[in-house]
Structures are given as structure tokens and as C-alpha cells.
Design an enzyme around this catalytic site. Sequence first.
Site, PDB file in Angstrom:
ATOM      1  N   HIS A 122       0.822  -1.217   0.000  1.00 33.97           N
ATOM      2  CA  HIS A 122       0.000   0.000   0.000  1.00 33.97           C
ATOM      3  C   HIS A 122       0.855   1.266   0.000  1.00 33.97           C
ATOM      4  CE1 HIS A 122      -3.454  -2.292   2.241  1.00 33.97           C
ATOM      5  NE2 HIS A 122      -3.054  -2.912   1.152  1.00 33.97           N
ATOM      6  N   ARG A 147      -0.621  -0.398  -4.408  1.00 35.85           N
ATOM      7  CA  ARG A 147      -1.986   0.135  -4.322  1.00 35.85           C
ATOM      8  C   ARG A 147      -1.910   1.586  -3.872  1.00 35.85           C
ATOM      9  NH1 ARG A 147      -6.487  -1.155   0.279  1.00 35.85           N
ATOM     10  NH2 ARG A 147      -5.448   0.640   1.208  1.00 35.85           N
ATOM     11  N   TYR A 159     -10.917   6.301   3.755  1.00 37.31           N
ATOM     12  CA  TYR A 159     -10.335   4.962   3.797  1.00 37.31           C
ATOM     13  C   TYR A 159      -8.980   4.899   3.060  1.00 37.31           C
ATOM     14  CZ  TYR A 159      -9.071   0.307   2.555  1.00 37.31           C
ATOM     15  OH  TYR A 159      -8.327  -0.823   2.387  1.00 37.31           O
ATOM     16  N   ASP A 209      -8.245   0.743  -4.463  1.00 37.87           N
ATOM     17  CA  ASP A 209      -9.344   0.117  -3.716  1.00 37.87           C
ATOM     18  C   ASP A 209     -10.460   1.145  -3.500  1.00 37.87           C
ATOM     19  OD1 ASP A 209     -10.968  -1.314  -2.000  1.00 37.87           O
ATOM     20  OD2 ASP A 209      -9.347  -1.930  -0.650  1.00 37.87           O
ATOM     21  N   HIS A 211     -13.274   0.370  -2.052  1.00 34.62           N
ATOM     22  CA  HIS A 211     -13.871  -0.028  -0.773  1.00 34.62           C
ATOM     23  C   HIS A 211     -15.395   0.074  -0.778  1.00 34.62           C
ATOM     24  CE1 HIS A 211     -13.063  -0.971   3.564  1.00 34.62           C
ATOM     25  NE2 HIS A 211     -12.042  -1.553   2.967  1.00 34.62           N
ATOM     26  N   GLU A 235     -10.488  -2.256  -7.237  1.00 28.93           N
ATOM     27  CA  GLU A 235     -10.971  -3.232  -6.240  1.00 28.93           C
ATOM     28  C   GLU A 235     -12.268  -2.795  -5.582  1.00 28.93           C
ATOM     29  OE1 GLU A 235      -7.902  -4.120  -3.433  1.00 28.93           O
ATOM     30  OE2 GLU A 235      -9.324  -4.603  -1.834  1.00 28.93           O
ATOM     31  N   GLU A 261     -12.954  -9.730  -0.804  1.00 30.36           N
ATOM     32  CA  GLU A 261     -12.388  -9.839   0.544  1.00 30.36           C
ATOM     33  C   GLU A 261     -13.447 -10.052   1.618  1.00 30.36           C
ATOM     34  OE1 GLU A 261     -10.250  -6.048   0.602  1.00 30.36           O
ATOM     35  OE2 GLU A 261     -11.681  -5.302   2.066  1.00 30.36           O
ATOM     36  N   ARG A 282     -10.576 -12.161  -4.494  1.00 22.50           N
ATOM     37  CA  ARG A 282      -9.771 -11.727  -3.345  1.00 22.50           C
ATOM     38  C   ARG A 282     -10.062 -12.494  -2.061  1.00 22.50           C
ATOM     39  NH1 ARG A 282      -6.683  -8.399  -2.133  1.00 22.50           N
ATOM     40  NH2 ARG A 282      -7.933  -7.073  -0.782  1.00 22.50           N
ATOM     41  N   ASP A 315      -4.766  -7.224   9.313  1.00 29.93           N
ATOM     42  CA  ASP A 315      -5.708  -7.659  10.342  1.00 29.93           C
ATOM     43  C   ASP A 315      -6.045  -9.151  10.240  1.00 29.93           C
ATOM     44  OD1 ASP A 315      -7.469  -5.522   8.404  1.00 29.93           O
ATOM     45  OD2 ASP A 315      -8.202  -7.579   8.484  1.00 29.93           O
ATOM     46  N   GLU A 338      -1.660  -9.683  -1.769  1.00 34.12           N
ATOM     47  CA  GLU A 338      -1.569  -8.439  -0.988  1.00 34.12           C
ATOM     48  C   GLU A 338      -0.623  -8.648   0.188  1.00 34.12           C
ATOM     49  OE1 GLU A 338      -4.513  -5.092   0.977  1.00 34.12           O
ATOM     50  OE2 GLU A 338      -5.220  -7.158   0.911  1.00 34.12           O
ATOM     51  N   TRP A 401     -18.659   1.605   4.312  1.00 34.04           N
ATOM     52  CA  TRP A 401     -17.293   1.985   4.697  1.00 34.04           C
ATOM     53  C   TRP A 401     -16.280   1.291   3.816  1.00 34.04           C
ATOM     54  CZ3 TRP A 401     -12.996  -0.705   6.834  1.00 34.04           C
ATOM     55  CH2 TRP A 401     -11.869   0.147   7.054  1.00 34.04           C
TER      56      TRP A 401
HETATM   57  C1  GCO Z   1      -7.704  -4.381   1.780  1.00 40.35           C
HETATM   58  C2  GCO Z   1      -8.902  -4.172   2.640  1.00 40.35           C
HETATM   59  C3  GCO Z   1      -8.656  -3.831   4.050  1.00 40.35           C
HETATM   60  C4  GCO Z   1      -9.947  -3.971   4.849  1.00 40.35           C
HETATM   61  C5  GCO Z   1      -9.667  -4.519   6.198  1.00 40.35           C
HETATM   62  C6  GCO Z   1     -10.930  -4.707   6.995  1.00 40.35           C
HETATM   63  O1  GCO Z   1      -7.855  -4.243   0.577  1.00 40.35           O
HETATM   64  O2  GCO Z   1      -6.677  -4.750   2.322  1.00 40.35           O
HETATM   65  O3  GCO Z   1      -9.869  -3.417   2.010  1.00 40.35           O
HETATM   66  O4  GCO Z   1      -8.069  -2.583   4.206  1.00 40.35           O
HETATM   67  O5  GCO Z   1     -10.601  -2.760   4.944  1.00 40.35           O
HETATM   68  O6  GCO Z   1      -8.969  -5.710   6.065  1.00 40.35           O
HETATM   69  O7  GCO Z   1     -10.671  -5.426   8.156  1.00 40.35           O
HETATM   70 MG    MG Z   2      -9.773  -3.974  -0.053  1.00 39.24          MG
END
Ligand code: GCO
Ligand code: MG
Length: 401
Positions: A122, A147, A159, A209, A211, A235, A261, A282, A315, A338, A401
Amino acid sequence: MKITDIKIIVSSPGRNFVTVKIFTDEGLTGIGDATLNGREKAVVAYLQDHLVPVLTGRDPQRIEDIWQYLYKGAYWRRGPVTMAAIGGIDTALWDIKAKAAGMPLYQLLGGASRERLMAYVHAQGSEIAQTVEAVARRMEEGFRAVRAQVGIPGLPAVYGTDKSATNTADLNGLPQEEVWSTPKYLRHVPKLFEALRGDLGWEVELLHDVHHRLTPIEAARLGKDLEPFRLFWLEDAVAAEHQESFRLIRQHTVTPLALGEVFNTVWDARLLIEEQLIDYIRMTTVHAGGVTPLRRIMDLAGLYNVRTACHGAMDMSPACLAANLHLGLWAPNFGIQEYSPYMPETLDVFPGAWTVSDGHLHPGEAHGHGVEIDEALAAKFPYERSYLPVNRLEDGTLWHW
Ligand code: GCO
Ligand code: MG
């Protein structure tokens, strides 16, 4: 072999992680990541109250049967909590099976299809110049794919542009609230990629992304506007409850699309894959319910020219990343992985055999998936309540979000 004990370890070495550790009568142990960011305790309860009691005494080598038992046998199928819990168990079982076989997990899956895995990292900034600088730094570190996210004029940090804007609580211990404006965002983002190509050239792969924040027609417009800058992918362009939305987006843009994701079973992605509406899937080991289902999903995707790109934010614990890397080394249709570098305390608690060098990852040659947990150290980092932020439009309407 028999499962003698299963421990659910919750720790917060930099951020919260839920780890499943399975013990056997032959002395072999395995671990799996079961972290669901911001909902960790729900997975812990599912594991402790409902899965651990039915697994003790079973043969850990019967991974398929155990997976079917936990998935089909529950009657209430699917959902992020259920699948993260099953994912933790399944990953730990594959770890044990590969250790028992005396080989790294990727060998058990069919062996390596490549020498190393291209990673993307990132880069962010509150202004375009900062993001350009951040991408340049990542390129200097050896990464070939980055990214890029940028702050939007007229909005507070959005974000992906400010570290403090993820997984925290406000002063009252409640989720932080962010502010969003789609028109402002759509006007600004193409300028970022124009600047990136202008200043950094065409060798670097650029990703972005969204999001989940656009409607299908807005996503189609953004995809079109970004075409001149040849993104590696766009994404999560829209919230993906409607897989059909991607028919419209696909008709209007040749910008490659990535998604998945937040998916937790193949049923979230079936139409997207079968109609070839996306280019990258993903889904990641923990949230897909483990190695067992993700391997099948990757194979299905391969039939339809969809490549893999496991979610790899920090995370999810290093045990999840390691499982992703073994799957990626094997998968004939691997796309990219990633990579979000872990905090030092996370790496201390989860020592592992995987490596990163020259912009690429490798799972290593340790038997199993190669990541362990230092339980004594983990105990020194107790769980801390935290939330992902929520998002509102400027007039207060709750948004994605
Ligand atoms: C990404 C994701 C993360 C998520 C996060 C939520 O592309 O890595 O969008 O940033 O927001 O993993 O827990
Ligand atoms: Mg993402």
C-alpha cells in the site's frame, strides 16, 4: 491420531488476533487464524461453545470430513463468523497434516507452480504529491505493484489514506465516523493516476481500492476514466451483494476488476466467476473457511480465467498469510498477493518461515504452513476492544465503509 485439545488464543500484539491451536496425541500441533476484524469475540464464542466440544477425540487427518461436518452439519451455513471459525480449525488441521507428512503445505497441495509470489503493497497520502512520493518509495524498496490511495479535497481522511482511520475506537470506545462524497471522490481519483503515470512511468503496476462505495454506473464511469492509466485492478468498486451489478460495469470498462475480501463461501462469487465478470478473486484463507474450500474456489476461478489475489491486510494473522502463500505457490492461476507488513510485535508472537524479498513473497520450506505462535508472549498482549470505522455522506446518511 487424535485431537486431544484445542486452545483459542486471543491476543493483541499490535492489533487483535484470534488463533486456533490444535493439539494431538502424537505431539503434533497446528495453528490457524480465525480473526474477524472488529468482531473477534463472536468468533471466539462460536469456536469455544460450538466447535471445540465436537472436535475433541476426532482424527485430525480427516480434514475433509471435519470440514463437511462443521459446514453442512451445522444446518445454519455461511456467514463471516461461522466461516472464520471453521477457517481457523481447517488451517490448523492442514498445518498438522503437512507436518505429519514431513513437508511444507504447498507440496501437499500439488507442489510449486512458480518460484515466488508477486506482492503488492500500500501507498497513501492526504495529497496527490504525497501518494506519488509514497509509491516511489515502495518502488525503491523493490515492489513491482503498489496500491495507491489519496485523500479527497474537502473531506477529512478517507479509507486507506490515514493509518488512524482503521480499526480504532473514538474517545467513548465506539466506532469512529468518517465522511464521504462520491462526486468529490470521482473528480479527484483520476488525477492521482495521471500524476503517478506522469511522474513514475509505466513499469510499476498500480492498483486502487474503492472499498465498496460506488453504484454500478458510477463504477463503470470510474473504470472508464482510469483506462488511460492502465491499472492492474480496480478493487471492490461496488458493494457486492448484487453480483449482477458487475455485468453492467464489465460492459462499460476494460479496467480489470477485483473483488471478494468480504466473501465467505463460493456462493458469494459463483456468478462473478462463471460469467467472468471479474479478473481477480480476493477471498482469503480465514474468511473463506480455510484451505479446503479456498483451494476449490481457486480451481473454479481458474476454469474461467479468474486469477487469485488473497486479501492480505495486517488484520489477518501471519498464519493466514502463510496459508495464502502455500495456496498461491501451488495455484496454477495465481495472480498477486496483498502484503501489508506486520508490526514487529506481531512477528514476535507469530514467528514464521515465510520471506519477503525483491517485491516477492515465499512461504518457506518449514513443514506445515510454517507459522507458530509464542503463547507466553501472546499472553502479554491482552485483547483490546476496537472497531472498524463507519462511514456517512456529508448530509449524515449512513454509507458503505
Ligand atoms: C484491503 C482491505 C482492508 C480492509 C480490512 C478490513 O484491501 O486490504 O480493504 O483494508 O478494509 O482488512 O478489516
Ligand atoms: Mg480492499
